[in-house]
Structures are given as structure tokens and as C-alpha cells.
Design an enzyme around this catalytic site. Structure first.
Site, mmCIF file in Angstrom:
data_model
loop_
_atom_site.group_PDB
_atom_site.id
_atom_site.type_symbol
_atom_site.label_atom_id
_atom_site.label_comp_id
_atom_site.label_asym_id
_atom_site.label_seq_id
_atom_site.Cartn_x
_atom_site.Cartn_y
_atom_site.Cartn_z
ATOM 1 N N LEU A 22 0.833 -1.208 0.000
ATOM 2 C CA LEU A 22 0.000 0.000 0.000
ATOM 3 C C LEU A 22 0.866 1.257 0.000
ATOM 4 O O LEU A 22 0.342 2.364 -0.098
ATOM 5 C CB LEU A 22 -0.909 0.007 1.240
ATOM 6 C CG LEU A 22 -1.919 -1.146 1.317
ATOM 7 C CD1 LEU A 22 -2.663 -1.111 2.636
ATOM 8 C CD2 LEU A 22 -2.902 -1.075 0.156
ATOM 9 N N LYS A 72 14.169 -7.120 5.228
ATOM 10 C CA LYS A 72 14.383 -6.178 6.341
ATOM 11 C C LYS A 72 15.646 -6.463 7.147
ATOM 12 O O LYS A 72 16.237 -5.549 7.707
ATOM 13 C CB LYS A 72 13.165 -6.183 7.279
ATOM 14 C CG LYS A 72 11.976 -5.421 6.739
ATOM 15 C CD LYS A 72 10.853 -5.437 7.766
ATOM 16 C CE LYS A 72 9.852 -4.336 7.490
ATOM 17 N NZ LYS A 72 8.896 -4.176 8.576
ATOM 18 N N GLY A 134 7.294 -12.320 16.625
ATOM 19 C CA GLY A 134 7.926 -12.300 15.307
ATOM 20 C C GLY A 134 8.587 -10.958 15.037
ATOM 21 O O GLY A 134 8.987 -10.239 15.964
ATOM 22 N N GLY A 135 8.707 -10.595 13.763
ATOM 23 C CA GLY A 135 9.409 -9.368 13.360
ATOM 24 C C GLY A 135 8.753 -8.103 13.892
ATOM 25 O O GLY A 135 9.429 -7.221 14.432
ATOM 26 N N TYR A 232 -4.212 -3.925 9.890
ATOM 27 C CA TYR A 232 -4.931 -2.714 9.447
ATOM 28 C C TYR A 232 -6.132 -3.032 8.560
ATOM 29 O O TYR A 232 -6.891 -2.123 8.214
ATOM 30 C CB TYR A 232 -3.990 -1.715 8.757
ATOM 31 C CG TYR A 232 -3.055 -2.319 7.753
ATOM 32 C CD1 TYR A 232 -1.734 -2.590 8.102
ATOM 33 C CD2 TYR A 232 -3.482 -2.631 6.467
ATOM 34 C CE1 TYR A 232 -0.854 -3.155 7.191
ATOM 35 C CE2 TYR A 232 -2.613 -3.191 5.555
ATOM 36 C CZ TYR A 232 -1.294 -3.443 5.930
ATOM 37 O OH TYR A 232 -0.442 -4.018 5.013
HETATM 38 P P1 NAP Z 1 5.895 -12.804 11.810
HETATM 39 O O1 NAP Z 1 7.321 -12.385 11.875
HETATM 40 O O2 NAP Z 1 5.508 -13.985 10.985
HETATM 41 O O3 NAP Z 1 5.412 -13.046 13.334
HETATM 42 C C1 NAP Z 1 4.119 -13.494 13.642
HETATM 43 C C2 NAP Z 1 4.065 -13.941 15.099
HETATM 44 O O4 NAP Z 1 2.732 -14.392 15.358
HETATM 45 C C3 NAP Z 1 4.984 -15.126 15.428
HETATM 46 O O5 NAP Z 1 5.462 -14.999 16.744
HETATM 47 C C4 NAP Z 1 4.040 -16.309 15.304
HETATM 48 O O6 NAP Z 1 4.415 -17.415 16.079
HETATM 49 C C5 NAP Z 1 2.777 -15.720 15.883
HETATM 50 N N1 NAP Z 1 1.601 -16.479 15.466
HETATM 51 C C6 NAP Z 1 1.215 -16.781 14.206
HETATM 52 N N2 NAP Z 1 0.088 -17.503 14.221
HETATM 53 C C7 NAP Z 1 -0.235 -17.695 15.529
HETATM 54 C C8 NAP Z 1 -1.269 -18.386 16.208
HETATM 55 N N3 NAP Z 1 -2.225 -19.081 15.527
HETATM 56 N N4 NAP Z 1 -1.295 -18.376 17.560
HETATM 57 C C9 NAP Z 1 -0.322 -17.704 18.255
HETATM 58 N N5 NAP Z 1 0.696 -17.048 17.675
HETATM 59 C C10 NAP Z 1 0.736 -17.036 16.327
HETATM 60 O O7 NAP Z 1 4.986 -11.607 11.277
HETATM 61 P P2 NAP Z 1 5.238 -10.029 11.506
HETATM 62 O O8 NAP Z 1 6.041 -9.502 10.396
HETATM 63 O O9 NAP Z 1 5.704 -9.866 12.906
HETATM 64 O O10 NAP Z 1 3.761 -9.442 11.322
HETATM 65 C C11 NAP Z 1 2.750 -9.737 12.252
HETATM 66 C C12 NAP Z 1 1.489 -8.918 11.984
HETATM 67 O O11 NAP Z 1 1.747 -7.541 12.141
HETATM 68 C C13 NAP Z 1 0.922 -9.081 10.563
HETATM 69 O O12 NAP Z 1 -0.463 -9.165 10.670
HETATM 70 C C14 NAP Z 1 1.314 -7.800 9.872
HETATM 71 O O13 NAP Z 1 0.414 -7.413 8.862
HETATM 72 C C15 NAP Z 1 1.257 -6.803 11.037
HETATM 73 N N6 NAP Z 1 2.109 -5.616 10.820
HETATM 74 C C16 NAP Z 1 1.503 -4.404 10.724
HETATM 75 C C17 NAP Z 1 2.272 -3.268 10.528
HETATM 76 C C18 NAP Z 1 1.610 -1.924 10.417
HETATM 77 O O14 NAP Z 1 2.249 -0.965 9.934
HETATM 78 N N7 NAP Z 1 0.398 -1.781 10.860
HETATM 79 C C19 NAP Z 1 3.672 -3.382 10.447
HETATM 80 C C20 NAP Z 1 4.254 -4.655 10.563
HETATM 81 C C21 NAP Z 1 3.455 -5.771 10.748
HETATM 82 P P3 NAP Z 1 5.325 -18.610 15.456
HETATM 83 O O15 NAP Z 1 6.685 -18.020 15.281
HETATM 84 O O16 NAP Z 1 5.237 -19.665 16.468
HETATM 85 O O17 NAP Z 1 4.704 -18.949 14.125
#
Ligand code: NAP
Length: 289
Positions: A22, A72, A134-135, A232
Site C-alpha cells: 500500500l 528487512k 515475530g518481526g 490494518y
Molecule cells: P511474523 O514475523 O511472521 O510473526 C508473527 C508472530 O505471530 C509469530 O510470533 C508467530 O508465532 C505468531 N503467530 C502466528 N500464528 C499464531 C497463532 N495461531 N497463535 C499464536 N501465535 C501465532 O509476522 P510479523 O512480520 O511480525 O507481522 C505480524 C502482523 O503484524 C501481521 O499481521 C502484519 O500485517 C502486522 N504488521 C503491521 C504493521 C503496520 O504498519 N500496521 C507493520 C508490521 C506488521 P510462530 O513463530 O510460532 O509462528
């Protein structure tokens, strides 16, 4: 809109895949609004081409870049300097040109804390609970440390990854203590927190009907707490719907997205940018999607 000429300057985002981004929508809207001779485009860069792309975009005169998944962290060794914030997070999302090459920071941190700062709370008395490790959780931890939260609870489902997450902060310059918890500890944590942050993808397509905490757990959250979901779209998520039902204050991920973009653009243009134009462009785009 200005005609593209030989003087038009380029900004962009690199990622793989990237067509869903976006960022071009919100950046081009505000560049148009400011009547600046710039364009912002998305570059799909496969991981094996990252080094070549970074060097090539550098010598092509591209003024600034956002960086998204999966680059990243991989881009960090290709930079000549990084901010302390980027070092703490262990990831960058914004690059600009320094005297000897690309330099980087992480504006997700500023984006995440922007709506919290606007509330004017005393964060030094807050014990936030972060769902997921996560990240994005890394940027959230650094942001909450910048707000002054002394202790940050991070809840995860995979104990090995959780232990690695904890270990990664040892020796860092972070001033807060990161305490890790298995998911089963939520009933003891939730009544005492003032801020519950979802950083898991639960609630986002294709899991749009899911929430990381169910109605019963949400009912145990301190009634004065804020529920903050990084997702979002959809707006609101299931997590925020449950929180609203309990009377909690809620924040969704749109403002973080807007403010991380505004912070990046401010670095590239060296001027204030109207975040409301970026927000409206995103809202219009999401409504049409
Ligand atoms: P990521 O690195 O894949 O991390 C996701 C985390 O969620 C991991 O710790 C994962 O655990 C956990 N998880 C996934 N499914 C789960 C479940 N069913 N039950 C419990 N824990 C679960 O992803 P990310 O990059 O951090 O992004 C995470 C979210 O943040 C996404 O929805 C993304 O769109 C959002 N985000 C938004 C912005 C913004 O500007 N608004 C910026 C960045 C990210 P495991 O490692 O055990 O799989």
C-alpha cells in the site's frame, strides 16, 4: 500532477512479493498533494538479487527506499550506517543516501508509538503485554522501551522461538526488561496490563474471523486497558471487536502504517509531511478494494 521529466526524482519500496504493498498509494498521494516532482514505485526484488539491486538502485540516483519482507534483515550488511533504533530492532525498513552509500533506520518503531504518544499517558507505570514474538513484535518492544515502559511481557506459542527472542535482547542497549511467557500465562497477565498488543496475523485474511484471545480471556483484561492490533484490514479485527465489547479503548494498525510512512518521507524530503493525506489515501484505497 507534475509531468515526469528528466528531473523527476524516484523513491520506492523493495520486497518480494511486492504488488500488494500500500506504500505507493499513500506516498504518491502526499507527493501529489505537496506538488513535488517525485514518484514512488514498488520494486519486486528476489532475495538472490538483493545485493545487486541495492547497489544498482544506489547508483541510479534513487533518493530513498522502504524495505519490506523478506529483506528487512538481509539488507543490513549492505548498509554503511544504521540508527540505534534499527540496531535494537535488528531490522530496517527505511534507507537513504549517506556520503558512502545507503544508511538505514526502522520507522515502524515511530509508527507504532505515534498513536500511543497522542494519548499522553504515563507509560512508565505501564506493563504492556505483547501477543506474538515475530518481526513486528521486535519493533513494538523497542517502541515501548522508548516510551519508558520498565517491563514488557511477550507471550508466544513456540517456547524455543520465545527463548531465542529473549536471548536476542541480551547485551542490547534497550532500557526495558523483556519478560517472556507461554500462552498459558495470559489469565495471570491480563488483569494487570494497561496495554495489550496483537502482533500475530490472527484476524487478518485468511484468518479474518479469528482472534489471538477469545471472549473469555478478553473479559479478564483490565477494563482501563488499551487493545492495540497491528493488523490494518479488516477494520475492526475480531480482536478489536471483542475488546470494544468489553469497553476497552482500541487502536488498529492503520495509523502505524501511515506514521511509519510519514516518518520515512520526512527523512527523504527533510520536511514535515501531512500524514492526514496519506491516511485518507489509504482509507479510500481500502474502501475500493
Ligand atoms: P511474523 O514475523 O511472521 O510473526 C508473527 C508472530 O505471530 C509469530 O510470533 C508467530 O508465532 C505468531 N503467530 C502466528 N500464528 C499464531 C497463532 N495461531 N497463535 C499464536 N501465535 C501465532 O509476522 P510479523 O512480520 O511480525 O507481522 C505480524 C502482523 O503484524 C501481521 O499481521 C502484519 O500485517 C502486522 N504488521 C503491521 C504493521 C503496520 O504498519 N500496521 C507493520 C508490521 C506488521 P510462530 O513463530 O510460532 O509462528
Amino acid at each position: 500532477m507534475q509531468t515526469i521529466t528528466g528531473k523527476t526524482q524516484l523513491l520506492g519500496v523493495i520486497g518480494h512479493p511486492i504488488s500488494h504493498s500500500l506504500s505507493p498509494v499513500m506516498h504518491n498521494a502526499v507527493l501529489r498533494h505537496l506538488d513535488l516532482d517525485y514518484r514512488y514505485v514498488a520494486f519486486d526484488i528476489a532475495p538472490e538479487n538483493l545485493q545487486m539491486a541495492i547497489a544498482g538502485l544506489g547508483v541510479s540516483g534513487v533518493k530513498g527506499l522502504n524495505v519490506t519482507i523478506p529483506h528487512k534483515q538481509a539488507v543490513m550488511p549492505l548498509l554503511t550506517a544504521m540508527t540505534e533504533t534499527a540496531n535494537q530492532v535488528g531490522a530496517v525498513n527505511t534507507l537513504w543516501k549517506g556520503p558512502n552509500g545507503w544508511q538505514g533506520t526502522n520507522t515502524d518503531v515511530e509508527g507504532f508509538i505515534a498513536p500511543l504518544k497522542a494519548l499522553g499517558h504515563h507509560w512508565r507505570r505501564t506493563m504492556p503485554v505483547i501477543l506474538g514474538n515475530g518481526g513486528a513484535a521486535r519493533a513494538v518492544v523497542v517502541g515501548l522501551a522508548q516510551l519508558g515502559c520498565p517491563e514488557i511481557a511477550v507471550v508466544g506459542r513456540n517456547l524455543e522461538k520465545l527463548a531465542d527472542f529473549h536471548q536476542s535482547w541480551q547485551g542490547s542497549t534497550l532500557k526495558s526488561q523483556v519478560v517472556i511467557h507461554p500462552w498459558g500465562n495470559l489469565p495471570t497477565l491480563l488483569p494487570h496490563t494497561q496495554l495489550l498488543v496483537n502482533t500475530t496475523p490472527l484476524g487478518m485474511a485468511p484468518n479474518a474471523d479469528q482472534s489471538p484471545v477469545d471472549e473469555v480471556l478478553m473479559g479478564q483484561v483490565n477494563k482501563t486497558a488499551i487493545a492495540y492490533d497491528l493488523i490494518y484490514t479488516p477494520r475492526p479485527t475480531q480482536f478489536l471487536k471483542l475488546a470494544q465489547r468489553q469497553g476497552l479503548k482500541t487502536i488498529d494498525g492503520l495509523e502505524m502504517l501511515v506514521q511509519q510512512g510519514a516518518a520515512a518521507l520526512k527523512i527523504w524530503l527533510e520536511q514535515e509531511v501531512p500524514a492526514e493525506i496519506m491516511r485518507q489515501a489509504l482509507l479510500d484505497h481500502l474502501e475500493q478494494a
